[in-house]
Design an enzyme around this catalytic site. Structure first.
Site, mmCIF file in Angstrom:
data_model
loop_
_atom_site.group_PDB
_atom_site.id
_atom_site.type_symbol
_atom_site.label_atom_id
_atom_site.label_comp_id
_atom_site.label_asym_id
_atom_site.label_seq_id
_atom_site.Cartn_x
_atom_site.Cartn_y
_atom_site.Cartn_z
ATOM 1 N N LYS A 135 -2.728 7.362 1.656
ATOM 2 C CA LYS A 135 -2.195 7.604 2.926
ATOM 3 C C LYS A 135 -1.195 8.578 2.830
ATOM 4 C CE LYS A 135 -1.976 4.707 7.058
ATOM 5 N NZ LYS A 135 -3.348 4.970 7.763
ATOM 6 N N LEU A 189 -9.696 5.326 3.433
ATOM 7 C CA LEU A 189 -8.460 4.616 2.991
ATOM 8 C C LEU A 189 -8.669 3.262 3.328
ATOM 9 C CD1 LEU A 189 -5.755 3.680 4.863
ATOM 10 C CD2 LEU A 189 -5.362 5.070 3.190
ATOM 11 N N ARG A 220 0.964 -1.152 -0.177
ATOM 12 C CA ARG A 220 0.029 0.080 -0.202
ATOM 13 C C ARG A 220 0.896 1.250 0.036
ATOM 14 N NH1 ARG A 220 -4.342 0.627 4.778
ATOM 15 N NH2 ARG A 220 -2.402 1.240 5.937
ATOM 16 N N ARG A 250 11.475 26.124 -2.049
ATOM 17 C CA ARG A 250 10.041 25.849 -2.033
ATOM 18 C C ARG A 250 9.208 26.526 -3.422
ATOM 19 N NH1 ARG A 250 5.407 28.648 -0.694
ATOM 20 N NH2 ARG A 250 3.909 27.319 0.413
ATOM 21 N N HIS A 306 5.684 25.045 -5.633
ATOM 22 C CA HIS A 306 4.749 23.999 -5.305
ATOM 23 C C HIS A 306 4.951 22.906 -6.517
ATOM 24 C CE1 HIS A 306 2.486 26.972 -3.168
ATOM 25 N NE2 HIS A 306 1.621 26.208 -2.952
ATOM 26 N N GLU A 354 -15.829 7.120 7.245
ATOM 27 C CA GLU A 354 -14.941 6.437 7.849
ATOM 28 C C GLU A 354 -14.482 7.413 9.253
ATOM 29 O OE1 GLU A 354 -10.652 5.730 6.555
ATOM 30 O OE2 GLU A 354 -10.770 7.747 5.200
HETATM 31 C C1 LIG Z 1 -4.483 4.315 8.516
HETATM 32 C C2 LIG Z 1 -5.739 4.495 8.261
HETATM 33 C C3 LIG Z 1 -6.876 3.568 8.683
HETATM 34 C C4 LIG Z 1 -6.630 2.290 9.229
HETATM 35 O O1 LIG Z 1 -6.095 1.562 8.265
HETATM 36 P P1 LIG Z 1 -5.074 0.232 8.672
HETATM 37 O O2 LIG Z 1 -4.494 -0.084 7.388
HETATM 38 O O3 LIG Z 1 -6.246 -0.707 9.192
HETATM 39 O O4 LIG Z 1 -4.243 0.651 9.913
HETATM 40 C C5 LIG Z 1 -8.280 4.318 8.268
HETATM 41 N N1 LIG Z 1 -8.451 5.356 7.959
HETATM 42 C C6 LIG Z 1 -7.677 6.222 7.812
HETATM 43 C C7 LIG Z 1 -7.793 7.613 7.412
HETATM 44 C C8 LIG Z 1 -6.044 6.048 7.855
HETATM 45 O O5 LIG Z 1 -5.213 6.898 7.774
#
Ligand SMILES: *Cc1c(COP(=O)(O)O)cnc(C)c1O
Length: 289
Positions: A146, A202, A51, A99, A101, A178
């Site tokens: 992420k 995510l 990931r 700096r 963008h 979430e």
């Molecule tokens: C990291 C994260 C999760 C959970 O992901 P895991 O892989 O289960 O740790 C859920 N939501 C967000 C916004 C995250 O940053």
């Protein structure tokens, strides 16, 4: 000695310095991962590292390592730091350059940092459940990455913390997306529902593991979005993340969820999840039950 990784090298933590114009620092221009360590072993490391590379690709950040190479480096650091129960954090930024963008040239290498930290299992919350509040999801439309940009997430979590809540459940209008740092699932009449892995959430590794566990154990699960109304009338609600594993949410906005105590489906998922950890990392030193 506490070792950290800086651009692939092991150095003492206090020696680790990054440039004041690092793009992670100036723009939040980078990606990260958190992996759990149980018994000195990483849990679902491959999934997390894949990931990470994937998040990098999505922002045109080329991470110059393979999953295998990263895993070896992290394993070495865990060993050096004698980390038994904790987490390993790692991030890649687009590097340091004056700096501007727009991305810097290909000669600017990404900056790679990683460290380990002790972390207990949150056994108390996992056993008894936690409180949550609701908050509008104000984040951008690439929540599948992420990213180091976490302003929306941290502002949501701060609101929760100020209200004595453990997590903030985010929703876009009527649709629950979430948590601020976790995925959310509900249970209704024995069936688990969780938001599909779109750009709005995510795609948690814990979330994916739970879905697998459901499929393998004949627990009905559906990856479809549910509404605030669905959340309100759920029999059970739980959050999932690397650090919180599966934590029941037993109160939302001051009102009990179902019976107000962790429900049977959540509990059996917790037990099955613990077995998964033990399969990969050996006997759990701190058991849930
Ligand atoms: C990291 C994260 C999760 C959970 O992901 P895991 O892989 O289960 O740790 C859920 N939501 C967000 C916004 C995250 O940053």
């Amino acid at each position: 000695m506490e070792y950290v990784i800086l651009n692939g090298e092991f150095i003492e933590r206090s020696e680790a310095k990054v440039d004041i114009e690092d793009r992670g620092y100036q723009f939040g221009d980078g990606v990260y991962e958190v992996i759990r360590i149980y018994n000195g072993k990483m849990f679902t490391a491959d999934e997390h590292l894949e990931r990470l590379l994937d998040s990098g690709k999505k922002i045109d950040l080329n991470i110059p390592y393979t999953v295998g190479e990263l895993k070896q480096l992290l394993e070495k650091m865990i060993l050096k730091n004698k980390m038994e129960l904790g987490i390993v954090y790692m991030q890649f930024t687009r590097g340091a350059s004056p700096r501007n963008h727009a991305y810097p040239g290909a000669d600017v290498l990404p900056a790679f940092t990683a460290y380990t930290r002790k972390a207990e299992r949150p056994v108390d919350s996992m056993k008894n459940g936690v409180k949550a509040l609701l908050i509008e999801d104000i984040r951008w439309l690439r929540c599948d990455i992420k990213s180091l940009n976490l302003l929306g997430n941290i502002m949501a979590k701060q609101k929760a913390a100020q209200s004595g809540c453990y997590e903030a459940i985010q929703h876009r209008g009527d649709t629950v997306t979430e948590g601020s740092s976790s995925n959310i699932a509900i249970v209704k009449e024995g069936k688990v529902y969780t938001h599909p892995a779109t750009n709005l959430i995510l795609n948690g590794i814990t979330r994916r593991k739970i879905n697998e566990i459901c499929h393998e154990n004949g627990i009905a699960v559906e990856e479809s979005a549910f509404t605030l109304e669905g959340l309100k009338h759920a029999d059970e609600v739980f959050m999932s993340s690397t650090s919180a594993e599966i934590t029941p949410i037993t109160e939302i906005e001051g009102k009990p969820v179902g019976s107000g105590t962790p429900g049977p489906v959540t509990k059996s998922l917790q037990d099955l999840f613990e077995k998964e950890i033990e399969k990969q990392c050996g006997n759990m030193p701190v058991k849930l039950r």
